[in-house]
Design a protein around this motif. Structure first.
Motif, PDB file in Angstrom:
ATOM      1  N   LEU A   1       0.833  -1.202   0.000  1.00 20.24           N
ATOM      2  CA  LEU A   1       0.000   0.000   0.000  1.00 20.24           C
ATOM      3  C   LEU A   1       0.867   1.250   0.000  1.00 20.24           C
ATOM      4  N   GLY A   2       0.288   2.333  -0.467  1.00 20.38           N
ATOM      5  CA  GLY A   2       0.980   3.615  -0.521  1.00 20.38           C
ATOM      6  C   GLY A   2       0.420   4.433  -1.655  1.00 20.38           C
ATOM      7  N   GLN A   3       0.733   5.715  -1.665  1.00 22.81           N
ATOM      8  CA  GLN A   3       0.233   6.590  -2.718  1.00 22.81           C
ATOM      9  C   GLN A   3       0.894   6.264  -4.050  1.00 22.81           C
TER      10      GLN A   3
ATOM     11  N   ALA B   1       5.969   4.923   2.169  1.00 26.40           N
ATOM     12  CA  ALA B   1       5.807   6.375   2.263  1.00 26.40           C
ATOM     13  C   ALA B   1       7.064   7.026   1.689  1.00 26.40           C
ATOM     14  N   PRO B   2       6.986   7.639   0.515  1.00 29.89           N
ATOM     15  CA  PRO B   2       8.175   8.265  -0.082  1.00 29.89           C
ATOM     16  C   PRO B   2       8.497   9.594   0.590  1.00 29.89           C
TER      17      PRO B   2
ATOM     18  N   LEU C   1       3.800  14.269   1.229  1.00 29.49           N
ATOM     19  CA  LEU C   1       4.167  13.659   2.510  1.00 29.49           C
ATOM     20  C   LEU C   1       2.990  13.708   3.481  1.00 29.49           C
ATOM     21  N   GLU C   2       2.259  14.811   3.457  1.00 27.74           N
ATOM     22  CA  GLU C   2       1.057  14.915   4.286  1.00 27.74           C
ATOM     23  C   GLU C   2       0.045  13.842   3.893  1.00 27.74           C
TER      24      GLU C   2
ATOM     25  N   LEU D   1       9.971   3.826   4.811  1.00 27.51           N
ATOM     26  CA  LEU D   1      10.194   5.240   4.501  1.00 27.51           C
ATOM     27  C   LEU D   1      11.133   5.256   3.302  1.00 27.51           C
ATOM     28  N   ASN D   2      10.554   5.427   2.146  1.00 32.75           N
ATOM     29  CA  ASN D   2      11.230   5.111   0.885  1.00 32.75           C
ATOM     30  C   ASN D   2      11.824   6.346   0.189  1.00 32.75           C
ATOM     31  N   LYS D   3      12.631   6.055  -0.828  1.00 31.30           N
ATOM     32  CA  LYS D   3      13.316   7.047  -1.663  1.00 31.30           C
ATOM     33  C   LYS D   3      14.284   7.896  -0.836  1.00 31.30           C
TER      34      LYS D   3
END
Length: 514
Positions: A72-74, A380-381, A398-399, A423-425
């Motif tokens: 999951l993630g944006q 979450a990038p 990020l928000e 916590l990616n990138k």
């Protein structure tokens, strides 16, 4: 012919299925025999498929329950890249067998990066064509009108405009690659299509504004042999190829000839390779991109630093190339593999990894997968702290990740599900901090703390951990990793730890270990 209920006298339409299955009225005995034979063959095939599905279901019931993991993630958080890492870890031969198919995706990524540069050049030209403002700047088609009046672009030379003209065939290549990568009529076209920066097509803007730019000879130098071979009575005899005033018509015709002659877009990309390298390495172009706030190197699918290699006619993508390639996910992608659990004497357990689209319009599809997941990998990038959502420019990315994280950890359906935070990138995050971009400018609560990686990373990890502790329906472990999922070696170590963690948790839930 009328159909109806004789008792009630009410007419009803014929049953379409009955009509479809009805034998032809003029069917002879030979046709009837052939039809019945075909129907019998189809019935046997259907029964075989049903039996295979039942056998698979029985096997799954006898063996250990498969482990299910949801990513999951944006959008553009790294979910698809993480899935590729799972594939590379557990099915390396199958993963590498697909290398050739990723070549077109990488070429599309390259063409889109160049398209972005060409659009930036067009914006600069448009701004420079306007009268100067009282502040000394020039107005532009900026997404942030507040600063458009203060932008001063470096002047584009005749050589820049020639490069722009010579690279315009890549816009047709982009369309060809999109058609190649998406089926006809597919809704995915909208998701993969790069929107124009204005309501006038880029090629039309060339025709309107750059007819006087005489780049014809340079263009013929690149494609001269092809053009001489391709002209015929239907494609060019009426054009004066040496007339600068005919350049827009020549551009359009040249592109059509190239695309017809070279079925593989890669050949045109190779022919444009030197010009792409020259454009990307040009200091004026770099300055222009910086003024517009465009950092192509931070975007997924960036290959402009490897143009000589990826535009080669014999180019075959490497593992790292495939991990970096960007192809937007629509719908659900499932990957299955099996691993041995050494703690139980080599028992093999099936794994299923699900990658779902992260665009806002696709998030409603997440919920049906919540009830029986063993683990969720949430990406979450953190590098996007200075960016907004493509689908909603008023929301900081990020928000948005923080809001999503709150929603996931607080969901009662996931109370017993292990959630692992990536916590990616991190590589892009570090580069931005080193470039002087302040986290506190976008995350006000960070205050005046030191703008280095150690301080910022600790702060962000604590924020996510606090939400996890306060919002979880039941107490559970907080798993967090700083990742760059395009880095194969480090990511696979992390994923191996994640697999072990999920297996142990699954065995505990099954009461197989204490």
């Amino acid at each position: 012919m009328a159909y109806g209920d004789k008792m009630s006298g009410v007419l009803t339409p014929p049953d379409p299925l009955d009509v479809a299955l009805r034998p032809p009225e003029d069917e002879n005995e030979e046709d009837r025999s052939a039809r019945l034979s075909a129907e019998e063959d189809a019935r046997k095939v259907s029964e075989m498929i049903d039996e295979e599905l039942k056998a698979q279901e029985r096997a799954e019931k006898r063996g250990p329950k498969p482990i299910k993991v949801l990513l999951l993630g944006q959008s553009e958080s790294g979910k698809s890249t993480t899935l590729k890492n799972f594939q590379l870890m557990n099915s390396p031969k199958a993963f590498r067998a697909e290398r050739a198919s990723w070549r077109a995706v990488i070429h599309l990524n390259v063409v889109r990066s160049i398209h972005n540069i060409l659009e930036a050049m067009a914006e600069a030209q448009n701004a420079q064509a306007q009268p100067s403002t009282p502040t000394g700047g020039r107005p532009s088609r900026s997404r942030t009108p507040s600063d458009s009046s203060t932008r001063v672009y470096p002047p584009l030379t005749a050589e820049h405009l020639k490069l722009k003209m010579r690279l315009s065939p890549l816009l047709q290549v982009e369309q060809a690659l999109i058609r190649k990568l998406t089926p006809p009529g597919s809704a995915e076209f909208e998701a993969t299509h790069l929107a124009q920066a204005s309501n006038v097509s880029y090629l039309e803007r060339i025709r309107q504004k750059e007819v006087a730019v005489n780049s014809l000879f340079a263009w013929k130098g690149v494609f001269g042999r092809l053009l001489s071979d391709s002209r015929d009575a239907d494609s060019g005899d009426g054009i004066d190829w040496n007339d600068p005033q005919a350049s827009s018509e020549v551009v359009s015709l040249t592109i059509a000839l190239l695309m017809r002659q070279w079925q593989d877009p890669g050949r045109i990309i190779h022919a444009c390779g030197e010009d792409m390298i020259r454009l990307w390495n040009d200091e004026t172009i770099r300055s222009l991109l910086q003024i517009q706030g465009i950092r192509l190197e931070d975007r997924p699918g960036f290959f402009l630093d490897s143009l000589e290699r990826v535009t080669s006619p014999r180019y075959v993508p490497t593992d790292e190339d495939i991990l970096r390639a960007r192809l937007k996910t629509l719908g659900i992608t499932e990957y299955r593999f099996s691993i041995k659990e050494g703690t139980l004497g080599g028992i093999t357990r099936d794994w299923r990894i699900y990658d779902v689209g992260g665009h806002r319009s696709l998030r409603a599809a997440w919920a049906p997968y919540f009830d029986d997941m063993n683990a969720i990998l949430f990406l979450a990038p953190i590098s996007c702290f200075d960016q907004t959502l493509e689908e909603d420019p008023t929301v900081n990315r990020l928000e948005d990740s923080v809001v999503l994280w709150k929603t996931i950890v607080s969901n009662p359906l996931l109370a017993k599900t292990s959630i692992v935070l990536f916590l990616n990138k991190v590589d892009i995050f570090k580069a931005k901090l080193e470039a002087g971009i302040k986290l506190s400018k976008y995350i006000v609560s960070y205050g005046n703390r030191t703008n280095d990686f150690d301080s910022t990373s600790i702060y962000l990890k604590r924020k996510f951990a606090q939400i996890h502790k306060e919002r979880s329906p039941e107490p559970r472990m907080f798993y967090c990793h700083f990742t760059t999922v395009t880095d194969t070696k480090s990511t696979q170590h992390i994923l191996a730890d994640v697999q072990d963690t999920v297996v142990v948790r699954s065995l505990k839930d099954s009461s197989l270990i204490s």
